[in-house]
Design a protein around this motif. Structure first.
Motif, PDB file in Angstrom:
ATOM      1  N   ILE A 199       8.328  13.991  11.372  1.00 43.75           N
ATOM      2  CA  ILE A 199       7.634  13.231  10.190  1.00 43.75           C
ATOM      3  C   ILE A 199       6.168  13.011  10.294  1.00 43.75           C
ATOM      4  O   ILE A 199       5.744  12.959  11.367  1.00 43.75           O
ATOM      5  CB  ILE A 199       8.348  11.940   9.415  1.00 43.75           C
ATOM      6  N   ASP A 200       5.583  13.155   9.221  1.00 41.31           N
ATOM      7  CA  ASP A 200       3.946  12.848   9.188  1.00 41.31           C
ATOM      8  C   ASP A 200       3.636  11.486   9.715  1.00 41.31           C
ATOM      9  O   ASP A 200       4.271  10.775   9.375  1.00 41.31           O
ATOM     10  CB  ASP A 200       3.536  13.122   7.656  1.00 41.31           C
ATOM     11  N   GLU A 201       2.515  11.469  10.065  1.00 44.81           N
ATOM     12  CA  GLU A 201       1.759  10.207  10.101  1.00 44.81           C
ATOM     13  C   GLU A 201       1.120  10.182   9.060  1.00 44.81           C
ATOM     14  O   GLU A 201       0.515  11.021   8.267  1.00 44.81           O
ATOM     15  CB  GLU A 201       0.606  10.166  11.541  1.00 44.81           C
ATOM     16  N   ALA A 243       7.153  11.313   4.202  1.00 44.04           N
ATOM     17  CA  ALA A 243       7.718  11.750   5.318  1.00 44.04           C
ATOM     18  C   ALA A 243       6.856  12.968   5.645  1.00 44.04           C
ATOM     19  O   ALA A 243       6.904  13.460   6.759  1.00 44.04           O
ATOM     20  CB  ALA A 243       9.178  11.918   5.202  1.00 44.04           C
ATOM     21  N   GLY A 244       6.528  13.828   4.563  1.00 42.52           N
ATOM     22  CA  GLY A 244       5.799  15.137   4.765  1.00 42.52           C
ATOM     23  C   GLY A 244       6.706  16.107   4.274  1.00 42.52           C
ATOM     24  O   GLY A 244       7.930  16.084   3.790  1.00 42.52           O
ATOM     25  N   ASN A 245       6.180  17.242   3.902  1.00 47.78           N
ATOM     26  CA  ASN A 245       6.748  18.446   2.983  1.00 47.78           C
ATOM     27  C   ASN A 245       7.025  19.743   4.073  1.00 47.78           C
ATOM     28  O   ASN A 245       6.665  20.844   3.619  1.00 47.78           O
ATOM     29  CB  ASN A 245       5.939  18.669   1.901  1.00 47.78           C
ATOM     30  N   ILE A 267       0.912  -1.344  -0.027  1.00 45.17           N
ATOM     31  CA  ILE A 267       0.189  -0.069   0.248  1.00 45.17           C
ATOM     32  C   ILE A 267       0.998   1.313  -0.096  1.00 45.17           C
ATOM     33  O   ILE A 267       1.767   1.421   0.713  1.00 45.17           O
ATOM     34  CB  ILE A 267      -0.987   0.117   1.191  1.00 45.17           C
ATOM     35  N   ASN A 268       0.635   2.176  -0.938  1.00 47.63           N
ATOM     36  CA  ASN A 268       1.179   3.394  -0.906  1.00 47.63           C
ATOM     37  C   ASN A 268       0.478   4.557  -0.298  1.00 47.63           C
ATOM     38  O   ASN A 268      -0.718   4.596  -0.612  1.00 47.63           O
ATOM     39  CB  ASN A 268       1.890   3.948  -2.395  1.00 47.63           C
ATOM     40  N   MET A 269       1.064   5.211   0.553  1.00 45.82           N
ATOM     41  CA  MET A 269       0.348   6.331   1.328  1.00 45.82           C
ATOM     42  C   MET A 269       0.862   7.498   1.322  1.00 45.82           C
ATOM     43  O   MET A 269       1.938   7.995   2.135  1.00 45.82           O
ATOM     44  CB  MET A 269      -0.156   5.865   2.915  1.00 45.82           C
ATOM     45  N   SER A 270       0.746   8.468   0.151  1.00 48.85           N
ATOM     46  CA  SER A 270       1.501   9.757  -0.144  1.00 48.85           C
ATOM     47  C   SER A 270       0.347  10.886   0.607  1.00 48.85           C
ATOM     48  O   SER A 270       0.028  11.514  -0.440  1.00 48.85           O
ATOM     49  CB  SER A 270       1.521   9.734  -1.618  1.00 48.85           C
ATOM     50  N   PHE A 271       0.592  10.567   1.719  1.00 49.89           N
ATOM     51  CA  PHE A 271      -0.340  11.694   2.458  1.00 49.89           C
ATOM     52  C   PHE A 271       0.232  11.897   3.952  1.00 49.89           C
ATOM     53  O   PHE A 271       0.675  10.959   4.384  1.00 49.89           O
ATOM     54  CB  PHE A 271      -1.907  11.696   2.417  1.00 49.89           C
ATOM     55  N   GLY A 272      -0.213  13.121   4.474  1.00 49.08           N
ATOM     56  CA  GLY A 272      -0.190  12.894   6.133  1.00 49.08           C
ATOM     57  C   GLY A 272      -1.449  13.353   6.624  1.00 49.08           C
ATOM     58  O   GLY A 272      -2.302  14.150   6.058  1.00 49.08           O
TER      59      GLY A 272
END
Length: 283
Positions: free
Chosen positions: A170-172, A160-162, A127-132
């Protein structure tokens, strides 16, 4: 898919796929038989994308992308290269759209969790999760869903977050230990200025000015750790395909072990370093 030769590779492959040395792994596998879910804004129909299926957890409607973000992420994993624009990191995976974010790229944790549960039920491998996720009220419920997926052997990759150099965290869900957390690099092998810093980063991958698939059959360049994460999702899929039976933990460990340590950056910025896929099948 046509055979890639040295004459055709430069025209098809963008710099970022070359930089992680994905073509070196393709002699063994291009990810065939591995199910990769893009948990995002959906995936749009595109000449370069083969969508195997999916779900819309927002309202049960179409999983087609009405934002663009999910389509861009999907292309970094699995673009087929038909238009000569780009090839994804693992172009033969089974690509699934899990639309849990709306046309504004926003969503509820409950819809994300429903998407994760769908991935478990439908036997996704990655699973790819490109969000925070903003705020902490629902982090425990999200974390528990990710734990359940990880226990079922699903490999979870997250951006990781921007928030840049001064972020400190870093992001959850990237901060959850069950995920592979990905920071972003530039064309000159630097950590992108926007990439969040903090403990928990696993590896890095290209995330600046990345050309990929877009709405309306087009291609666009985007930047963000959202673009870095799917490189690693694709790399993980190659490893799963080339070494059947390897555990998610072993995949994460091997990707970190083979990564290229970048000079002048601590592990808080780059994790183990820039993902390299040329020797991932060697001990």
């Amino acid at each position: 898919m046509p055979l890639l030769t040295p004459a055709t590779i430069p025209a098809i492959l963008p710099w970022n796929v070359i930089r992680v040395k994905a073509p070196d792994a393709w002699a063994r596998t291009r990810g065939k038989s591995i199910n990769v879910a893009i948990l995002d804004t959906g995936i749009a129909n595109h000449p370069d994308l083969n969508i195997a299926g999916g779900i819309n957890t927002i309202n049960g409607g179409s999983y087609a992308d009405d934002n663009g973000h999910g389509t861009h992420v999907a292309g970094i994993v699995a673009a087929a290269g038909r238009a000569g624009k780009s090839l994804g990191t693992a172009p033969e995976v089974n690509l699934y759209a899990v639309k849990a974010l709306n046309e504004d790229g926003e969503g509820f944790v409950s819809d994300i969790i429903e998407g994760i549960n769908w991935c478990v039920k439908n036997r996704m491998n990655v699973i790819n999760m490109s969000f925070g996720v903003l705020g902490s009220e629902s982090s425990d419920t999200l974390h528990n869903a990710i734990k359940r997926a990880a226990k079922q052997g699903i490999l979870i990759v997250a951006s990781a977050g921007n928030e840049g150099r001064s972020s400190g965290v870093i992001d959850e869900p990237a901060s959850f230990k069950e995920t592979i957390a990905v920071a972003a690099t530039t064309k000159t092998n630097k950590i992108a200025t926007f990439s969040s810093r903090g403990s928990g980063i696993s590896v890095s991958a290209p995330g600046e000015n990345i050309l990929s698939t877009w709405l309306g059959g087009k291609y666009e360049k985007l930047s963000g750790t959202s673009m870095a994460s799917p490189h690693v999702a694709g790399g993980a899929a190659l490893l799963l395909a080339g070494k059947p039976g390897i555990s998610p933990y072993a995949v994460k460990t091997r990707l970190q072990k083979k990564a290229l340590k970048l000079n002048n950056y601590s592990s808080l910025a780059q994790g183990a370093g820039l993902m390299q896929l040329d020797h991932i099948f060697r001990a």
